[in-house]
Design an enzyme around this catalytic site. Structure first.
Site, mmCIF file in Angstrom:
data_model
loop_
_atom_site.group_PDB
_atom_site.id
_atom_site.type_symbol
_atom_site.label_atom_id
_atom_site.label_comp_id
_atom_site.label_asym_id
_atom_site.label_seq_id
_atom_site.Cartn_x
_atom_site.Cartn_y
_atom_site.Cartn_z
ATOM 1 N N ASP A 86 0.861 -1.174 0.000
ATOM 2 C CA ASP A 86 0.000 0.000 0.000
ATOM 3 C C ASP A 86 0.904 1.234 0.000
ATOM 4 O O ASP A 86 2.094 1.148 0.345
ATOM 5 C CB ASP A 86 -0.889 -0.025 1.242
ATOM 6 C CG ASP A 86 -1.655 1.264 1.429
ATOM 7 O OD1 ASP A 86 -2.394 1.646 0.506
ATOM 8 O OD2 ASP A 86 -1.491 1.893 2.490
ATOM 9 N N ASP B 7 -0.280 5.071 0.858
ATOM 10 C CA ASP B 7 -0.563 6.099 1.863
ATOM 11 C C ASP B 7 -0.528 5.512 3.270
ATOM 12 O O ASP B 7 -1.306 4.613 3.602
ATOM 13 C CB ASP B 7 -1.936 6.724 1.606
ATOM 14 C CG ASP B 7 -2.035 7.337 0.217
ATOM 15 O OD1 ASP B 7 -1.074 8.002 -0.179
ATOM 16 O OD2 ASP B 7 -3.055 7.124 -0.462
#
Length: 488
Positions: A12, A14
């Site tokens: 991922d 953020d």
């Protein structure tokens, strides 16, 4: 049981690789406050890990401002903050470099739009990532599994051989639904441990070796009706041993053992065994730590064991043999019975299955995966859709999944017949074709199916000329290879 190799690591963006989760929260706070709706802690689940469109729709419902206008404002606010300074999370760059040194493919999987992701990729070094998947690249983004599945397809890897690194519950849900092992490194929202999921405080101590250790192990389970212990075929015990060794199975759920088959096979293999009555048994290369069911079960019924298959890994394996009469495929093919009558005639087997499920429920533990394998002597509702066969339906309603049909969803393309490799015609001398059906199963709960197939060795001669067959049974075996997740 062997551990799956690490095929790729899927990150991922953020809050995981870069400290943008805080920037995203600040951007949403600003947009919401300017429209008269200050945000608080309880609003975080609608913001963190969510795509812009989700948060815009949510804010539109709170403020009355059109979602399109809000989405544009959110994009502007977030992009301004990202351009103002991207800060890698502690340990992120070192981990990316370590993975690159070991030539382990890396993908970026984010719910942010492509424009934002490209800005971050430029800052981190786009060449570090073999693939990037953004909110613009799939119809459904997180928490749906689509982004992770898309990344795996692009890399040409199996999700079961990948570790996803996430920081929000939304992202964890997406990765787990895709079938990945998950390393959660929470940033702003707490994430609990679970089977197949590991939670750490940061990436600073994470190494490729640690990521490898998070992957599931491979376990191969066979369901096999031995046909009266194998006594209809010469040298049957040696042929049974050959089958177990050649197929590389780890556990065999046995029916029609003839009393001593489980013990004799286990002794010859150096394995562990459980004998239940004169008909059922389980043999395993892994230690048996508990035994379930009636140890003196009759010819029909079920029995189970708990196996310790590794540190922190246990699994329950049950074997079941259900009554063979009245036999639905005969009643359908020879007697012309309709669906209602066929279902009504399944009463004995249905009662046996319900008793088995009750016993399983009494011994089961929430985080211990389960396999129920056996000869059910009935077709599946997943195969013959014109009849809602109640025995397999009852197992499904109890949360068990059919591993063969998971691996082969189309019954026309992969019928998976297990009855019968030695009965092409009915044995009454009429010359009528024998109905071929899938009546042997490997069901499961809490596992990932990697592969499932039927197995018959050689080309068995038909009944009654079977004495010299290489295959010592009248059923095909079913062999399923599972990925067993780590306990959280």
């Amino acid at each position: 049981m062997t551990q799956l190799p690490l095929q790729a690591v899927l990150f991922d963006m953020d809050g995981t690789l870069v400290d943008t989760e805080r920037l995203w929260w600040e951007a949403v706070e600003r947009v919401a406050a300017e429209r008269g709706r200050p945000l608080g802690e309880t609003d975080r689940p609608e913001v963190l890990g969510r795509p812009v469109e989700h948060t815009a729709d949510w804010l539109a419902g709170l403020t009355g401002v059109p979602a399109g206008e809000l989405a544009a404002a959110l994009h502007r606010e977030f992009a301004d903050r990202v351009r103002g300074g991207i800060v890698p999370r502690p340990g992120a760059l070192a981990l990316l470099d370590a993975l690159a040194r070991e030539r382990i493919p890396i993908a970026l999987v984010t719910a942010s739009p492509r424009a934002v992701a490209d800005t971050v990729l430029e800052a981190l070094g786009a060449g570090r990532f073999a693939v990037s998947v953004t909110a613009d690249d799939t119809v459904h983004t997180k928490p749906a599994p689509d982004p992770y599945l898309a990344a795996c397809r692009a890399l040409g890897v199996d999700p079961a051989g990948c570790v996803a690194v996430e920081d929000t519950p939304t992202g964890v849900t997406s990765a787990e639904a895709a079938g990945c092992a998950v390393l959660a490194v929470p940033s702003l929202v707490t994430i609990g441990a679970a089977p197949g999921r590991t939670v750490l405080g940061s990436l600073e101590e994470v190494t490729p070796e640690l990521l490898r250790s998070l992957l599931p192990h491979r376990l191969r389970v066979m369901s096999w009706n031995l046909w009266l212990g194998g006594s209809k075929v010469d040298d049957h015990r040696a042929k049974q041993l050959k089958t177990v060794l050649e197929t590389g199975v780890d556990v065999v759920a046995l029916q029609e053992t003839g009393g001593t088959a489980a013990e004799e096979l286990a002794e010859a293999l150096g394995w562990h065994h459980h004998r239940a009555g004169e008909n059922l048994g389980v043999i395993s290369r892994y230690p048996i730590t508990a035994r379930f069911g009636d140890p003196e079960v009759g010819f029909y019924g079920a029995a189970g064991v708990r196996l310790r298959i590794g540190p922190g890994r246990e699994i329950d394996v049950w074997t079941a043999h259900l009554h063979y009469t009245p036999y639905g495929p005969y009643e359908a093919a020879f007697d012309g019975l309709g669906a209602a009558e066929l279902i009504d005639h399944e009463g004995v087997r249905l009662a046996q299955m319900r008793d088995t499920l009750r016993r399983i429920g009494e011994s089961a533990e929430e985080d211990v995966p389960l396999v129920l394998a056996g000869d059910f002597n009935c077709p599946s509702h997943l195969d013959r859709t014109e009849v809602d066969w109640p025995v397999t339906r009852a197992a499904e309603e109890a949360g068990l999944r059919d591993s063969f049909r998971e691996a082969h969803p189309d019954p026309a393309a992969a019928p998976g017949h297990t009855w019968s490799p030695i009965h092409p015609v009915h044995e009454d001398g009429s010359g009528r074709p024998e109905p071929q059906d899938r009546i042997d199963y490997v069901l499961h709960r809490g596992l990932v199916v990697l592969d499932s197939r039927t197995h018959v060795s050689g080309t068995p001669r038909p009944w009654p000329d079977v004495f010299g067959n290489d295959w010592p049974s009248d059923h095909a075996a079913v062999i399923t290879t599972f990925a067993v997740p780590r306990r959280g």
